[in-house]
Design an enzyme around this catalytic site. Structure first.
Site, PDB file in Angstrom:
ATOM      1  CD1 TRP A 133      28.337  52.195  21.374  1.00  0.00           C
ATOM      2  CD2 TRP A 133      26.532  51.190  20.535  1.00  0.00           C
ATOM      3  NE1 TRP A 133      27.242  52.665  22.057  1.00  0.00           N
ATOM      4  CE2 TRP A 133      26.113  52.048  21.559  1.00  0.00           C
ATOM      5  CE3 TRP A 133      25.556  50.451  19.866  1.00  0.00           C
ATOM      6  CZ2 TRP A 133      24.778  52.201  21.936  1.00  0.00           C
ATOM      7  CZ3 TRP A 133      24.226  50.599  20.231  1.00  0.00           C
ATOM      8  CH2 TRP A 133      23.849  51.460  21.247  1.00  0.00           C
ATOM      9  CG  ASN A 134      24.498  53.928  16.572  1.00  0.00           C
ATOM     10  OD1 ASN A 134      25.592  54.277  16.171  1.00  0.00           O
ATOM     11  ND2 ASN A 134      23.462  54.745  16.623  1.00  0.00           N
ATOM     12  CE  LYS A 157      37.319  55.195  20.625  1.00  0.00           C
ATOM     13  NZ  LYS A 157      36.943  53.861  21.072  1.00  0.00           N
ATOM     14  N   PRO A 158      37.451  53.351  16.425  1.00  0.00           N
ATOM     15  CG  PRO A 158      37.738  51.296  15.366  1.00  0.00           C
ATOM     16  CD  PRO A 158      38.494  52.396  16.032  1.00  0.00           C
ATOM     17  CB  ALA A 159      32.298  52.090  19.358  1.00  0.00           C
ATOM     18  CB  SER A 211      26.624  61.126  24.152  1.00  0.00           C
ATOM     19  OG  SER A 211      27.852  61.526  24.705  1.00  0.00           O
ATOM     20  CD  GLU A 232      26.030  64.417  11.968  1.00  0.00           C
ATOM     21  OE1 GLU A 232      24.947  64.600  12.583  1.00  0.00           O
ATOM     22  OE2 GLU A 232      26.273  64.937  10.880  1.00  0.00           O
ATOM     23  CG  LEU A 233      27.012  66.083  18.979  1.00  0.00           C
ATOM     24  CD1 LEU A 233      27.255  67.357  19.760  1.00  0.00           C
ATOM     25  CD2 LEU A 233      28.133  65.080  19.222  1.00  0.00           C
ATOM     26  CB  CYS A 266      21.406  59.773  16.586  1.00  0.00           C
ATOM     27  SG  CYS A 266      22.932  59.200  17.261  1.00  0.00           S
ATOM     28  CD  GLU A 363      19.694  59.927  21.978  1.00  0.00           C
ATOM     29  OE1 GLU A 363      20.649  60.278  22.694  1.00  0.00           O
ATOM     30  OE2 GLU A 363      19.788  59.830  20.744  1.00  0.00           O
TER      31      GLU A 363
END
Ligand code: SIN
Length: 459
Positions: A133-134, A157-159, A211, A232-233, A266, A363
């Site tokens: 979502w960011n 699949k979008p947030a 995440s 990408e975490l 992130c 984080e």
């Protein structure tokens, strides 16, 4: 009756839209369509694929304001940042439209007579993506553009917090001339989509931004069908201000890194390590700049800090803030939260911070800038590297040798030397350690969407 996803504006807590959830059957039909469409789409020339990508980018330019407003209303970021995000997204589409024409193979000198070895690169098949979502449009474009440039079909699949901007983005791809089965979205919970995508033997690659905990689960589930993955975490970026830094540059870089999207990226600087010789000057200058950051609804003029995405995000940051204060941190500015109308936390600078505080260990994903001083650079490096994350790190020094040393010893994939905003379509973005697998952007971001075949020809 089918279920709906309610989209909430985090600045007002009001409902701004609803989208229909796809059932398992709907999702499987879309995967089938992507699989069927792959058979014809992969036959397009690289020039035809590039042309479609350029047309998509033009449509996005024409609809930039509308998309940016959706990004702000569903995600909370200030409109100027949302407009910047649409440009950032489009820069990936144009970059990979160009790179589509440069998916080269090679010939390899053979050790045998009358033998020729030819290496060629091919699309993989159906690529599934789960996006955050960011950056609802930029992270989608960073995955969709190389996937399609290489001749794959793509399903995202979008947030659930921010589906509207991503849906608009994909509708524009269809208007630009892509066949329906080339780029599609599904609306579902992350858990349901993750299960269906990882189990499907028609999906050949899974790409995810989110995440580390969810990434690990997806990697484990994707191993059953041995899927190619890009992950990408999470991050926990250190920012080092050495004694020979240009402090104004360091402050500017800190603001750019720490407060982008209210600290919800992130790659946001999470922990600030400042040499004791420049601690006072840096803290004063940073605090003065942070006081100027206007907080509010991202649709209002001049707002630089929007709300956090939701109550969980808000509670996590407030918990870190309260923990730090209870352990002796001093609030230089900010420090207050309010979730009555939206999920707002003031941009905050903390000094007198110690290693045992949660904000130095986890984080944050919020506008909290904790400063700790150091006297010895190796001590700062050891603290910076003392994490399972390895996404981004920043350092400020005017000394070339110090900068090169930090480049070598910091265990992070994205390094900003005197630079708080290194992200761009032409850099290979990605993390070491538990921050991910693979790279996105640049030429490195295209290769994972291709398969290599070698043909050994006896003449
Ligand atoms: C992210 O937060 O996942 C990506 C940010 C960026 O591309 O700079």
């Amino acid at each position: 009756m089918s279920e709906e996803i309610i989209v909430i504006n985090p600045a007002t807590r009001e409902e701004i839209g609803k989208v229909q959830k796809d059932s398992q059957d709907d999702i499987e039909k879309k995967i089938d369509l992507a699989d069927e469409t792959f058979k014809s789409f992969k036959k397009l020339t690289a020039y035809e694929r590039a042309d479609l990508l350029f047309k998509w980018a033009d449509k996005i330019d024409k609809n930039k304001e509308e998309i940016a407003e959706l990004v702000t209303k569903e995600g909370g970021k200030p409109l100027t940042e949302a407009l910047g995000e649409v440009d950032y997204a489009n820069s990936y589409i144009r970059y990979y439209a160009e790179e589509a024409k440069r998916i080269y193979g090679r010939t390899v000198p053979s050790s045998k007579e009358n033998n020729r070895i030819v290496v060629t690169r091919h699309p993989i098949g159906v690529v599934a993506a789960i996006t955050p979502w960011n950056f609802p449009v930029a992270m989608m474009a960073r995955k969709a553009a190389p996937a399609v440039a290489a001749g794959n079909t793509f399903i995202v699949k979008p947030a659930s917090a921010t589906p509207l901007s991503a849906m608009k983005f994909i509708d524009l791809a269809l208007e630009a001339g892509f066949d329906k089965g080339v780029i599609q979205y599904v609306n579902a919970s992350g858990k349901d989509a993750g299960e269906i995508f990882t189990k499907s033997d028609k999906i050949m690659k899974l790409t995810f931004t989110g995440s580390t905990a969810v990434g690990k689960k997806l990697m484990s589930d994707a191993s059953v069908t041995v899927k190619n993955v890009t992950m990408e975490l999470g991050g926990h970026a250190p920012l080092i201000v050495h004694k020979d830094a240009d402090i104004d540059k360091a402050v500017e870089g800190t603001i750019a890194s720490k407060f982008r999207n209210s600290g919800q990226t992130c790659v946001c600087a999470n922990r600030l390590y400042v040499h004791e010789d420049v601690l006072e000057e840096y803290t004063e200058k940073l605090t003065a700049k942070v006081k100027e950051l206007k907080m509010g609804n991202g649709m209002e003029d001049g707002v630089k800090i929007g709300p956090l995405i939701d109550e969980d995000g808000y509670d996590k940051v407030m918990n870190q803030l309260e923990d730090a204060i209870s352990k002796g941190a001093k609030v230089e500015t900010g420090g207050q939260g309010n979730k009555e109308a939206g999920y707002f936390i003031e941009p905050t600078v903390l000094s007198n911070v110690s290693d045992d505080m949660l904000c130095m260990k986890e984080e944050t994903f919020g506008p909290l800038a904790p400063i700790q001083s150091y006297s010895n650079l190796d001590e700062a490096v050891a603290k910076a590297n003392g994490t399972e994350f390895g996404l981004a790190a920043y350092y400020f020094t005017e000394n070339y040798a110090t900068g090169v040393y930090l480049t070598d010893v910091l265990d992070f994939g994205v390094l900003g030397w005197n630079n708080g905003a290194p992200s761009a379509a032409n850099i290979p973005f990605g993390g070491l350690k538990e921050s991910g697998v693979g790279r996105e952007g640049a030429i490195e971001g295209l290769e994972p969407y291709t398969e290599t075949k070698v043909t050994s020809i006896n003449l």
